[in-house]
Write a protein that holds these residues in place. Structure first.
Motif, PDB file in Angstrom:
ATOM      1  N   PRO A   1      11.353  64.137  35.360  1.00 62.03           N
ATOM      2  CA  PRO A   1      12.455  63.386  35.970  1.00 62.03           C
ATOM      3  C   PRO A   1      11.955  62.335  36.952  1.00 62.03           C
ATOM      4  CG  PRO A   1      12.245  65.538  37.001  1.00 62.03           C
ATOM      5  CD  PRO A   1      11.276  65.521  35.837  1.00 62.03           C
ATOM      6  N   ASN A   2      12.826  61.346  37.202  1.00 60.41           N
ATOM      7  CA  ASN A   2      12.565  60.311  38.210  1.00 60.41           C
ATOM      8  C   ASN A   2      11.300  59.506  37.932  1.00 60.41           C
ATOM      9  OD1 ASN A   2      14.851  61.248  39.721  1.00 60.41           O
ATOM     10  ND2 ASN A   2      13.563  62.923  40.487  1.00 60.41           N
ATOM     11  N   SER A   3      10.987  59.316  36.646  1.00 59.38           N
ATOM     12  CA  SER A   3       9.824  58.518  36.263  1.00 59.38           C
ATOM     13  C   SER A   3      10.209  57.572  35.139  1.00 59.38           C
ATOM     14  CB  SER A   3       8.672  59.415  35.789  1.00 59.38           C
ATOM     15  OG  SER A   3       8.251  60.296  36.801  1.00 59.38           O
ATOM     16  N   SER A   4       9.564  56.403  35.102  1.00 62.38           N
ATOM     17  CA  SER A   4       9.752  55.517  33.950  1.00 62.38           C
ATOM     18  C   SER A   4       9.218  56.202  32.710  1.00 62.38           C
ATOM     19  CB  SER A   4       9.014  54.196  34.183  1.00 62.38           C
ATOM     20  OG  SER A   4       9.621  53.448  35.212  1.00 62.38           O
ATOM     21  N   LEU A   5       9.868  55.961  31.595  1.00 63.56           N
ATOM     22  CA  LEU A   5       9.488  56.628  30.358  1.00 63.56           C
ATOM     23  C   LEU A   5       9.833  55.738  29.174  1.00 63.56           C
ATOM     24  CD1 LEU A   5       8.715  59.308  28.746  1.00 63.56           C
ATOM     25  CD2 LEU A   5      11.181  59.774  28.729  1.00 63.56           C
ATOM     26  N   VAL A   6       8.944  55.704  28.181  1.00 59.83           N
ATOM     27  CA  VAL A   6       9.281  55.128  26.887  1.00 59.83           C
ATOM     28  C   VAL A   6       8.926  56.178  25.845  1.00 59.83           C
ATOM     29  CG1 VAL A   6       7.042  53.922  26.738  1.00 59.83           C
ATOM     30  CG2 VAL A   6       8.949  53.236  25.259  1.00 59.83           C
ATOM     31  N   LEU A   7       9.837  56.379  24.900  1.00 61.62           N
ATOM     32  CA  LEU A   7       9.685  57.453  23.924  1.00 61.62           C
ATOM     33  C   LEU A   7      10.250  56.989  22.586  1.00 61.62           C
ATOM     34  CD1 LEU A   7       9.043  60.612  23.627  1.00 61.62           C
ATOM     35  CD2 LEU A   7      11.501  60.923  23.932  1.00 61.62           C
ATOM     36  N   SER A   8       9.566  57.321  21.502  1.00 62.62           N
ATOM     37  CA  SER A   8      10.090  57.021  20.176  1.00 62.62           C
ATOM     38  C   SER A   8      10.352  58.312  19.430  1.00 62.62           C
ATOM     39  CB  SER A   8       9.129  56.139  19.377  1.00 62.62           C
ATOM     40  OG  SER A   8       9.672  55.880  18.101  1.00 62.62           O
ATOM     41  N   ALA A   9      11.551  58.851  19.597  1.00 67.70           N
ATOM     42  CA  ALA A   9      11.955  60.008  18.787  1.00 67.70           C
ATOM     43  C   ALA A   9      11.998  59.606  17.323  1.00 67.70           C
ATOM     44  CB  ALA A   9      13.318  60.516  19.256  1.00 67.70           C
ATOM     45  N   PHE A  10      12.398  58.374  17.056  1.00 68.49           N
ATOM     46  CA  PHE A  10      12.477  57.865  15.688  1.00 68.49           C
ATOM     47  C   PHE A  10      11.133  57.986  14.973  1.00 68.49           C
ATOM     48  CE2 PHE A  10      12.113  54.340  12.665  1.00 68.49           C
ATOM     49  CZ  PHE A  10      13.238  54.544  11.880  1.00 68.49           C
ATOM     50  N   SER A  11      10.036  57.684  15.688  1.00 69.75           N
ATOM     51  CA  SER A  11       8.725  57.735  15.041  1.00 69.75           C
ATOM     52  C   SER A  11       8.300  59.166  14.738  1.00 69.75           C
ATOM     53  CB  SER A  11       7.668  57.058  15.922  1.00 69.75           C
ATOM     54  OG  SER A  11       7.307  57.876  17.015  1.00 69.75           O
ATOM     55  N   LEU A  12       8.954  60.144  15.357  1.00 71.22           N
ATOM     56  CA  LEU A  12       8.645  61.545  15.086  1.00 71.22           C
ATOM     57  C   LEU A  12       9.299  62.049  13.798  1.00 71.22           C
ATOM     58  CD1 LEU A  12       9.029  63.154  18.614  1.00 71.22           C
ATOM     59  CD2 LEU A  12       6.948  63.095  17.262  1.00 71.22           C
ATOM     60  N   LEU A  13      10.358  61.368  13.356  1.00 67.60           N
ATOM     61  CA  LEU A  13      11.058  61.835  12.157  1.00 67.60           C
ATOM     62  C   LEU A  13      10.117  61.929  10.966  1.00 67.60           C
ATOM     63  CD1 LEU A  13      14.440  59.869  12.301  1.00 67.60           C
ATOM     64  CD2 LEU A  13      14.075  62.291  12.771  1.00 67.60           C
ATOM     65  N   SER A  14       9.281  60.901  10.787  1.00 73.81           N
ATOM     66  CA  SER A  14       8.402  60.866   9.616  1.00 73.81           C
ATOM     67  C   SER A  14       7.348  61.973   9.625  1.00 73.81           C
ATOM     68  CB  SER A  14       7.750  59.481   9.509  1.00 73.81           C
ATOM     69  OG  SER A  14       6.911  59.413   8.388  1.00 73.81           O
TER      70      SER A  14
END
Length: 394
Positions: A43-56
């Motif tokens: 929490p309380n941190s900048s974050l970038v995440l690609s759940a989409f890239s995990l689908l494959s």
């Protein structure tokens, strides 16, 4: 035996309506669940995440598994069975590789230990469905193996993702490593003039303020206000018109922690997006540069993928004569948002600003933490697919 998967991201061939709808709904719910758990984890941190890239890669592991671990993965990613999973993932790859106006690189590889052999059926399926290749590697030399995998990763991501694999993680000689790379780079359809960027206040909280480079432009853009989200929404298109960056800015300076739980319900965000309309907007947006490393083991367990990381995994269809479990899952994601403009574009922008001065405009000032999402649009089906999400804190 252990299997180690490395996943990272960033950043449409026509899909059937049914497959496109399924991909959209499955991706939305999986993205909402994974992002919500990731933000709870850090929490309380900048974050970038690609759940989409995990689908494959998760689908790839599901198709290599049997029993409860197979069923858990398909349920988590919203797929009903193996045949539909293969078709949806295959169509997804074709759709993304055809996106116009931006640079989008997708790559997948399975590294197999020298003493192991890839299952023939899995190998053929990986090539056909996932556009993935396989390569033998000597895991007993952990330093050399890590260097080789990391060099491939850097090459696939324009040297943005470095040192994905720590040699320590290869010290116990895993049987296989799955690596999935997605790289995105796009220019705004109308850049932010560099001359407009100034250091301006950014509120970290109600009590703490810092100075950040704040970009500015005036443009006719999709804009909306959501009572349910208690936020303003803005869509910034990239060249080609098939990708865009969605900004969701809480109305309150300290509103980000209240916004994130609301995003766990994709229907709320979809309704807000559907209600957006084109209008003249004065946009003040900070430069964004985030690199995140997410240990996904616990996060995936929270969204129902549990047995994959235990002796119950039964990943039996990946290597000949061997049953595997996943020892670790990592994602590194990188995003940079800047002016992406040239001097000539800035000159054109000044003339547009002058014309816009005679219209009623709305100010969107992103001077406190906000949520963002990169969206790819299928023009044929008029649907947005969210490829990665994030929060900018500072």
């Amino acid at each position: 035996m252990k299997l180690f998967i490395c996943l990272f991201a960033l950043v449409a061939t026509v899909m059937t309506d049914t497959n496109s709808d399924l991909l959209k709904s499955a991706n939305e719910q999986f993205t909402a669940n994974l992002f919500g758990e990731a933000m709870a984890w850090i929490p309380n941190s900048s974050l970038v995440l690609s759940a989409f890239s995990l689908l494959s890669p998760l689908a790839q592991l599901a198709l290599a598994s049997e029993g409860p671990s197979h069923d858990e993965i398909l349920k988590a990613i919203g797929m009903p069975n193996d045949d539909v999973t293969k078709q949806v993932i295959k169509d997804m790859g074709k759709q993304l590789r055809s996106v116009k106006g931006v640079e989008l690189k997708l790559a997948s590889r399975v590294y197999v230990g020298n003493d192991a052999e890839l299952d023939d059926e899995f190998n053929a399926m990986s090539r056909d469905v996932f556009n993935s290749d396989a390569k033998s590697i000597d895991f007993s030399n952990d330093l050399a193996a890590a260097d080789e995998i990391n060099a491939w990763v850097e090459d696939q991501t324009n040297h943005r993702i470095k040192n994905l694999v720590d040699p320590i993680l290869l010290r116990h000689s895993p049987q296989a490593v799955l690596v999935n790379a997605i790289y995105f780079k796009g220019e705004w359809s109308k850049p932010f003039p560099l001359i407009n960027t100034e250091n301006k206040p950014f509120h970290l909280s109600l009590d703490e303020t810092i100075k950040l480079p704040m970009m500015y432009k005036s443009d006719n853009l999709k804009y909306g206000e959501s009572e349910a989200l208690e936020a303003k929404l803005l869509e910034l298109p990239y060249v080609g018109g098939e990708t865009s960056l969605l900004i969701v800015l809480p109305n309150k300076i300290d509103g980000i922690n209240a916004l994130i739980p609301k995003l766990r319900n994709p229907a709320v965000l979809n309704k807000a997006i559907d209600e957006m309309r084109n209008t003249e907007v004065n946009v003040y947006l900070p430069r964004v540069k985030i690199e995140s490393r997410s240990e996904l083991d616990e996060i995936l367990r929270k969204v129902g993928v549990e047995k994959l990381f235990t002796s119950e995994a039964k990943v039996t269809k990946l290597l000949k004569g061997k049953s595997l479990e996943v020892s670790s899952a990592i994602q590194r994601a990188y995003i940079e948002v800047n002016e992406q403009g040239s001097e000539a574009a800035a000159a054109n922008d000044v003339s547009l600003d002058i014309r816009a001065a005679f219209r009623t405009t709305i100010d969107l000032v992103a001077d406190h933490p906000f949520f963002f999402a990169l969206m790819c649009k299928s023009k044929q089906l008029n649907q947005n697919i969210i490829t990665f999400t994030g929060v900018f804190m500072s």
